[in-house]
Design an enzyme around this catalytic site. Structure first.
Site, PDB file in Angstrom:
ATOM      1  N   LYS A 114       0.837  -1.203   0.000  1.00 19.37           N
ATOM      2  CA  LYS A 114       0.000   0.000   0.000  1.00 19.37           C
ATOM      3  C   LYS A 114       0.875   1.257   0.000  1.00 19.37           C
ATOM      4  CE  LYS A 114      -0.402  -0.033   5.022  1.00 19.37           C
ATOM      5  NZ  LYS A 114      -0.658  -1.170   5.902  1.00 19.37           N
ATOM      6  N   TYR A 124      18.082  29.716   7.973  1.00 25.38           N
ATOM      7  CA  TYR A 124      16.999  30.449   8.634  1.00 25.38           C
ATOM      8  C   TYR A 124      17.152  30.370  10.139  1.00 25.38           C
ATOM      9  CZ  TYR A 124      14.259  30.699   4.293  1.00 25.38           C
ATOM     10  OH  TYR A 124      13.812  30.959   3.030  1.00 25.38           O
ATOM     11  N   MET A 165      13.107  24.638   2.255  1.00 29.26           N
ATOM     12  CA  MET A 165      12.167  23.929   1.378  1.00 29.26           C
ATOM     13  C   MET A 165      12.896  23.016   0.392  1.00 29.26           C
ATOM     14  SD  MET A 165       9.073  25.443  -0.979  1.00 29.26           S
ATOM     15  CE  MET A 165       8.166  26.197   0.353  1.00 29.26           C
TER      16      MET A 165
END
Ligand SMILES: *Cc1c(COP(=O)(O)O)cnc(C)c1O
Length: 343
Positions: free
Chosen positions: A8, A235, A283
């Site tokens: 799955k 950051y 990101m």
């Protein structure tokens, strides 16, 4: 005993079709899946093996379940009635497995409903009860009381079936951990997921069996720079250099499934050495402190997960992110470009 590999969620992030095709040639019984769409893709790819729909179904799925010859797992009286009514109306046969709840209180028919379920099955000869199954809440601890209780409940359900004259071909209970650690949970079908992908479901399993990780995540160094003591990185900054440091930037970040929780906690493998993630994971970027690898160059390959010799064990990286290995595989597998190698 037969094996029903659970593939799955895109084979736990590894890629549904390549995993299915590889395992199909290994003499397995069939596959466990959780979505009808996965079953459709496997049928369209020409796979003829039994395909189990493990996580229940909606009324609207029934025509497609029958058309694709999927094996529905019935998990309560509501679904059993749906299946019985639909197949009777259509004049079609359907083999299915019945999942009973043995204490997990998740998906599964409560044992108090078993008698009623068997009556419905008997009244609908177009339905063929091919298996009885349940799921373990803590298969990683096969000797714990909870597992013992579940086993006892499962035995009770099997006995009730026998008494009512049903002789289903299969009984199954074991996930990876139980398949490795607890032979008494095997019956005649086991349903491994995680272990198939070379990941240990628990530490005890690591003592019993040797597994080879299937997924490796690699990237190349995009940029290198030197930072001085006291300078911040990324950051926040969430990290300040304590000494002169060499920092390598790698174009992988949380959008690729490399979670921000690994900021200051993750690690990678470069030229034979472990190197820590420093500062915030962005990101599409992360920073590695590679001071101890002075020969590091732009374009060098770093292993971010897996590796031929477990350089970055998924079990360890997941723990550092506060995750279980299942979560990290699904996340990293979903987003990234894949190359499939048969080794
Ligand atoms: C996902 C799943 C498994 C596999 O579990 P692992 O811990 O990955 O081995 C087995 N049975 C069912 C019903 C599942 O949903």
């Amino acid at each position: 005993m037969q094996i029903l590999p659970v593939i799955k969620s895109e084979a736990y992030g590894h890629g549904l079709l390549p995993v299915a095709k590889t395992l199909a040639s290994e003499g397995i019984y069939g596959f466990g899946l959780s979505e009808l769409e996965e079953i459709l893709r496997l049928r369209e790819a020409g796979l003829a093996l039994p395909l189990f729909l493990l996580s229940g179904f909606e009324p609207a799925w029934l025509p497609e379940i029958l058309r694709l010859k999927a094996i529905p797992v019935v998990t309560d009286l509501y679904q059993l009635r749906l299946l019985a009514d639909y197949t009777r109306k259509e004049g079609k046969k359907c083999a299915f497995h019945l999942k009973v709840d043995t204490g997990m209180n998740r998906l599964g028919l409560p044992l108090k409903d078993l008698t009623q379920a068997l009556t419905i099955i008997r009244e609908n000869p177009q339905l063929k009860l091919e298996g009885l199954m349940s799921h373990l809440a803590c298969g990683e601890e096969p000797s714990c009381q909870f597992t013992e209780d579940q086993l006892r409940q499962f035995e009770e359900a099997l006995k009730a079936l026998k008494k009512a004259g049903f002789r289903p071909r299969f009984a199954h209970l074991a996930n990876s951990a139980a398949a490795i650690l607890a032979p008494k949970t095997h019956y005649n079908l086991v349903r491994p997921g995680l272990a198939l992908y070379g990941v240990y479901p628990c530490q005890e399993a690591q003592k019993r069996i040797r597994l080879k990780p299937v997924m490796t995540l690699k990237a190349r160094i995009l940029s290198l720079k030197d930072v001085s003591p006291g300078e911040g990185i990324g950051y926040g900054p969430l990290y300040f250099a304590s000494k002169p440091m060499k920092i390598a930037l790698v174009p992988v970040g949380y959008a690729d499934g490399y979670l921000r929780a690994l900021s200051n906690h993750g690690f990678a493998f470069l030229r034979g050495r472990r190197v820590p993630v420093v500062g915030a994971v962005s990101m599409r970027l992360l920073s590695l402190e590679v001071t101890e690898v002075p020969e590091a160059k732009i374009g060098d390959e770093v292993i971010l997960l897996g590796g031929p010799n477990r350089e970055v064990p998924v079990e360890e990286l997941a723990a550092r992110a506060g995750l279980i290995p299942y979560e990290l595989l699904c996340l990293l597998g979903r987003e990234n470009f894949k190359i499939f190698l048969r080794t």
